[in-house]
Design a protein around this motif. Structure first.
Motif, mmCIF file in Angstrom:
data_model
loop_
_atom_site.group_PDB
_atom_site.id
_atom_site.type_symbol
_atom_site.label_atom_id
_atom_site.label_comp_id
_atom_site.label_asym_id
_atom_site.label_seq_id
_atom_site.Cartn_x
_atom_site.Cartn_y
_atom_site.Cartn_z
ATOM 1 N N THR A 274 -9.246 -9.849 2.927
ATOM 2 C CA THR A 274 -7.834 -9.133 2.473
ATOM 3 C C THR A 274 -7.566 -9.312 1.058
ATOM 4 O O THR A 274 -7.611 -8.299 0.259
ATOM 5 N N ILE A 275 -7.798 -10.375 0.644
ATOM 6 C CA ILE A 275 -7.445 -10.756 -0.828
ATOM 7 C C ILE A 275 -8.652 -9.948 -1.758
ATOM 8 O O ILE A 275 -8.401 -9.444 -2.830
ATOM 9 N N SER A 276 -9.850 -9.785 -1.219
ATOM 10 C CA SER A 276 -11.128 -9.236 -2.116
ATOM 11 C C SER A 276 -10.761 -7.798 -2.206
ATOM 12 O O SER A 276 -10.905 -7.391 -3.291
ATOM 13 N N LYS B 249 -4.570 -8.970 -3.163
ATOM 14 C CA LYS B 249 -3.496 -9.870 -2.677
ATOM 15 C C LYS B 249 -3.178 -10.112 -1.352
ATOM 16 O O LYS B 249 -3.831 -9.104 -0.733
ATOM 17 N N LEU B 250 -2.271 -10.739 -0.952
ATOM 18 C CA LEU B 250 -1.798 -10.931 0.222
ATOM 19 C C LEU B 250 -0.388 -11.322 0.192
ATOM 20 O O LEU B 250 0.097 -12.483 -0.356
ATOM 21 N N ASP B 251 0.631 -10.371 0.519
ATOM 22 C CA ASP B 251 1.968 -10.738 0.521
ATOM 23 C C ASP B 251 2.723 -11.000 1.748
ATOM 24 O O ASP B 251 3.590 -11.971 1.536
ATOM 25 N N VAL C 264 -2.703 -21.324 -0.149
ATOM 26 C CA VAL C 264 -3.383 -21.375 -1.275
ATOM 27 C C VAL C 264 -3.258 -20.256 -2.267
ATOM 28 O O VAL C 264 -2.727 -20.567 -3.593
ATOM 29 N N HIS C 265 -3.510 -18.934 -1.728
ATOM 30 C CA HIS C 265 -3.488 -17.756 -2.400
ATOM 31 C C HIS C 265 -1.940 -17.534 -2.766
ATOM 32 O O HIS C 265 -1.720 -17.326 -4.272
ATOM 33 N N MET C 266 -0.924 -17.740 -2.059
ATOM 34 C CA MET C 266 0.424 -17.439 -2.475
ATOM 35 C C MET C 266 1.174 -18.448 -3.217
ATOM 36 O O MET C 266 1.786 -18.198 -4.148
ATOM 37 N N ARG C 267 0.480 -19.640 -3.123
ATOM 38 C CA ARG C 267 1.121 -20.918 -4.291
ATOM 39 C C ARG C 267 0.648 -20.604 -5.536
ATOM 40 O O ARG C 267 1.281 -20.488 -6.636
#
Length: 246
Positions: free
Chosen positions: A77-79, A83-85, A127-130
């Motif tokens: 999803t991020i790739s 992003k991922l909201d 990890v991504h959202m941080r």
């Protein structure tokens, strides 16, 4: 008016029932939804239904009990979208039985999906959202987290979801990531429609509003928690059950 335009959301267990309703609602508000399910056929059906109504979505087959599969769907999803909201951890199973009759397998299967699966999805998402200092996580617990006859495994897992939610909310608050839990009551889905008529009537009798909830009732609450309107709400456990739990 809730507006989720340009938001990227993953909804697990979105092939049918509550998950399907949640995915469709988020898409109707403008989010691009990654429809995750172990069943590719039902996942694609949800995607097609969303597209027929003018929304955007894609299917991604994932068994959340498998840590590598969960990590893959978040990474994909991020790739692909940058992003991922929003992450909605809805996937769940039940293997009901009285405690003294419950098998080790039935205990473990429920734990693997209903609590381990939530952790498997949250770990890479957090990890991504941080790093972005932005994100919304909504975990589906259950009114059964307070205890329910014949559901020792399910209740224990759903209680675990509440504890995980509150801990994550404390850890992530300063990073502008909110984490909340929804506890649906008796919701009208294919699963509940399979109960005997006398059980259905008994459950309805316990609900002050006098009816079963709909997937959209749950989805409406999740939509709000996923939006900017709920940016100061975190660590909450919200019952969506028509007053069944008071």
């Amino acid at each position: 008016m809730i507006d989720l335009t340009h938001k990227i959301a993953i909804v697990t267990g979105a092939g049918r029932g509550m998950g399907k309703g949640i995915a469709e609602k988020l898409a109707s508000l403008g989010a691009h939804v990654i429809v995750s399910d172990v069943d590719e056929t039902t996942a694609n059906q949800t995607v097609n239904h969303i597209k027929e109504k003018g929304g955007t979505a894609e299917a991604n087959v994932c068994n959340v009990a498998d840590k590598e599969q969960a990590e893959r769907i978040v990474a994909d999803t991020i790739s692909q979208h940058g992003k991922l909201d929003i992450l909605v951890n809805n996937a769940g199973i039940n293997r009901d039985n009285l405690l003294h009759k419950m098998s080790e397998q039935d205990w473990q299967q429920v734990m693997d999906v209903n609590i381990n699966g939530v952790f498997h999805m949250m770990h890479p998402a957090v990890v991504h959202m941080r790093d972005r200092q932005e994100g919304r996580i909504v975990n589906i617990s259950s009114a059964s987290w307070l205890g329910n006859v014949g559901q020792a495994n399910y209740a224990a897992a759903k209680a675990g979801v509440v504890g995980l939610t509150k801990t994550a909310a404390r850890e992530l608050g300063r990073r502008n990531v909110t984490v909340n839990a929804i506890c649906p009551g008796f919701i009208d889905t294919d699963m509940t429609r399979g109960v005997p008529d006398n059980v259905w009537d008994l459950m309805i009798s316990k609900i002050p509003m006098g009816r079963a909830g709909s997937p959209e009732d749950v989805a409406n609450c999740i939509s709000f928690l996923s939006s900017d309107q709920a940016n100061y709400i975190t660590g909450e456990v919200i019952n969506v059950g028509g007053g069944m739990v008071l």
